[in-house]
Design an enzyme around this catalytic site. Sequence first.
Site, PDB file in Angstrom:
ATOM      1  N   ASP A  25      -0.921  -3.637  -9.498  1.00 27.28           N
ATOM      2  CA  ASP A  25      -0.296  -3.090  -8.687  1.00 27.28           C
ATOM      3  C   ASP A  25      -0.399  -3.069  -7.283  1.00 27.28           C
ATOM      4  O   ASP A  25       0.247  -2.535  -6.248  1.00 27.28           O
ATOM      5  CB  ASP A  25       0.361  -1.698  -9.107  1.00 27.28           C
ATOM      6  CG  ASP A  25      -1.088  -0.799  -8.953  1.00 27.28           C
ATOM      7  OD1 ASP A  25      -2.223  -1.305  -8.567  1.00 27.28           O
ATOM      8  OD2 ASP A  25      -0.736   0.470  -9.316  1.00 27.28           O
ATOM      9  N   SER A  26      -1.402  -3.758  -7.045  1.00 25.69           N
ATOM     10  CA  SER A  26      -1.829  -4.092  -5.553  1.00 25.69           C
ATOM     11  C   SER A  26      -0.794  -5.000  -4.875  1.00 25.69           C
ATOM     12  O   SER A  26      -0.805  -5.134  -3.756  1.00 25.69           O
ATOM     13  CB  SER A  26      -3.446  -4.798  -5.495  1.00 25.69           C
ATOM     14  OG  SER A  26      -3.330  -5.674  -6.436  1.00 25.69           O
ATOM     15  N   ASP A  64      -0.703  -4.334 -14.894  1.00 21.62           N
ATOM     16  CA  ASP A  64      -1.065  -3.046 -14.576  1.00 21.62           C
ATOM     17  C   ASP A  64       0.090  -1.972 -14.764  1.00 21.62           C
ATOM     18  O   ASP A  64       1.322  -2.565 -14.634  1.00 21.62           O
ATOM     19  CB  ASP A  64      -1.221  -3.089 -13.021  1.00 21.62           C
ATOM     20  CG  ASP A  64      -2.643  -2.444 -12.286  1.00 21.62           C
ATOM     21  OD1 ASP A  64      -3.140  -2.008 -13.342  1.00 21.62           O
ATOM     22  OD2 ASP A  64      -2.970  -2.783 -11.203  1.00 21.62           O
ATOM     23  N   LYS A  94      -3.298  -2.254 -18.013  1.00 17.38           N
ATOM     24  CA  LYS A  94      -4.518  -1.603 -17.568  1.00 17.38           C
ATOM     25  C   LYS A  94      -3.766  -0.285 -16.782  1.00 17.38           C
ATOM     26  O   LYS A  94      -2.850  -0.306 -16.313  1.00 17.38           O
ATOM     27  CB  LYS A  94      -4.903  -2.380 -16.279  1.00 17.38           C
ATOM     28  CG  LYS A  94      -6.132  -1.324 -15.519  1.00 17.38           C
ATOM     29  CD  LYS A  94      -6.878  -2.383 -14.608  1.00 17.38           C
ATOM     30  CE  LYS A  94      -6.247  -2.788 -13.297  1.00 17.38           C
ATOM     31  NZ  LYS A  94      -5.985  -1.393 -12.499  1.00 17.38           N
ATOM     32  N   GLU A  96      -4.869   3.666 -14.748  1.00 13.68           N
ATOM     33  CA  GLU A  96      -5.802   4.287 -13.819  1.00 13.68           C
ATOM     34  C   GLU A  96      -6.180   5.827 -14.414  1.00 13.68           C
ATOM     35  O   GLU A  96      -5.044   6.237 -14.653  1.00 13.68           O
ATOM     36  CB  GLU A  96      -5.369   4.313 -12.343  1.00 13.68           C
ATOM     37  CG  GLU A  96      -5.209   2.917 -11.635  1.00 13.68           C
ATOM     38  CD  GLU A  96      -4.869   2.995 -10.307  1.00 13.68           C
ATOM     39  OE1 GLU A  96      -5.135   4.006  -9.600  1.00 13.68           O
ATOM     40  OE2 GLU A  96      -4.582   1.739  -9.822  1.00 13.68           O
ATOM     41  N   GLU A 163     -14.118   0.648  -9.754  1.00 12.33           N
ATOM     42  CA  GLU A 163     -13.595   0.204  -8.216  1.00 12.33           C
ATOM     43  C   GLU A 163     -14.523   1.442  -7.124  1.00 12.33           C
ATOM     44  O   GLU A 163     -14.416   2.525  -7.592  1.00 12.33           O
ATOM     45  CB  GLU A 163     -12.096   0.577  -7.995  1.00 12.33           C
ATOM     46  CG  GLU A 163     -11.561   0.167  -6.667  1.00 12.33           C
ATOM     47  CD  GLU A 163     -10.301  -0.237  -6.487  1.00 12.33           C
ATOM     48  OE1 GLU A 163      -9.455  -0.196  -7.560  1.00 12.33           O
ATOM     49  OE2 GLU A 163      -9.725  -0.296  -5.311  1.00 12.33           O
TER      50      GLU A 163
HETATM   51  O1  KIV Z   1      -4.104  -3.634  -8.710  1.00 17.26           O
HETATM   52  C1  KIV Z   1      -5.055  -4.120  -8.435  1.00 17.26           C
HETATM   53  O2  KIV Z   1      -5.072  -5.100  -8.013  1.00 17.26           O
HETATM   54  C2  KIV Z   1      -6.263  -3.430  -9.047  1.00 17.26           C
HETATM   55  C3  KIV Z   1      -7.572  -3.958  -8.684  1.00 17.26           C
HETATM   56  C4  KIV Z   1      -7.787  -3.479  -7.476  1.00 17.26           C
HETATM   57  C5  KIV Z   1      -8.279  -3.733  -9.762  1.00 17.26           C
HETATM   58  O3  KIV Z   1      -5.916  -2.613  -9.806  1.00 17.26           O
END
Ligand code: KIV
Length: 260
Positions: A25-26, A64, A94, A96, A163
Site C-alpha cells: 500500500d506504499s 497488502d 499482508k 499490519e 519495520e
Molecule cells: O506497503 C509497503 O511497501 C510495505 C513495506 C514498507 C513493507 O508495507
Amino acid sequence: MVTAYDYTAARIVDAAGIPMILVGDSMGHVALGHDSTVPVTVDDIVSASAAVVRGTTRPLIVADMPFLSYQIDAETALRNAARLIQQGGAQAVKLEGGKPVAPIVQRLAEAGLAVMGHVGLTPQHVNRLGGYRVQGKTHASANKVLEDALALQEAGAFAVVLELIPVELAKEITETLEIPTIGIGAGVYCDGQVQVFHDMLGLDPDFRPRHSGNYAELAPIIRDALMRYSDDVRDRVFPTESQSFYSDDTRVRQQTHSLE
Ligand code: KIV
C-alpha cells in the site's frame, strides 16, 4: 523482496531473480501521490496485483490489505483477502498490527490463506503513532513488538515484516520466531529484507529513506532523457529517418520531400 505496483516494474523484478514481490500500500505514496497509505483501497491493490501477476512468472506475490479492509471484522477481512487472491491473483496477503489483529490472521490462515504479518512501524497507524518513527526503542515498547510478532506466529502467519525497529530487537525477534522475519529499516539480522522499488532506485529526488540503500539514482537519468527528447522534438531532429516509415507510393514520396 521488493515492492511493485505495475506490469513493467514487475517484469524487471522477476528478471532480477528477486523471489518475492510486495504489492504494497506504499503505492499510496509513490504511485498515487497521497501523503499516507490510509486512502489506498482494495480496488487499488486488486488492480495493481493483477498487473504485477501478468508481468511475472517466478516471484511469490504478496498483496497488502489496505487500511480498514481487515479491522472491521473477520468476515469482512476474509472477503477482502479473497478479492486480493482471486481477482488480484496474489498468492499471499499482508496486514499490519500485532496482538489486536491476531484473531483476524487466524481466521484467514484457517480459511487456507497465506498471511504475512507486519509489526514495528505500521504506516497505516500513522495518525495514531504521530509520525513515521522508529518503534521499540525502550524496554517496554521492545517487549510489545516482540509479543506482537509472537502473537502473529501463533495465529498462523507464515512470515512477518519488521519495520523501523532497532537492530538489537530485530535480531532478538528473528532468533525467537520460527517463521522468517523480513526487515525494512530493521538491520542486517532479519531473515530477509524488503524495500520500496521507488526508494531503492532513487526515483524520487526529494525522498530517500536512510534504510533504502543507494542502488541507483534514476530520477536525474530519466529527467535528462526526457529533456533531450523534448529538445530534439523542438529542433526537429527527432524522429530521424530510421525512426520513420515511408509510403510505397513513389509519387507521394516525391511530393512530400519536394515540399521540404
Ligand atoms: O506497503 C509497503 O511497501 C510495505 C513495506 C514498507 C513493507 O508495507
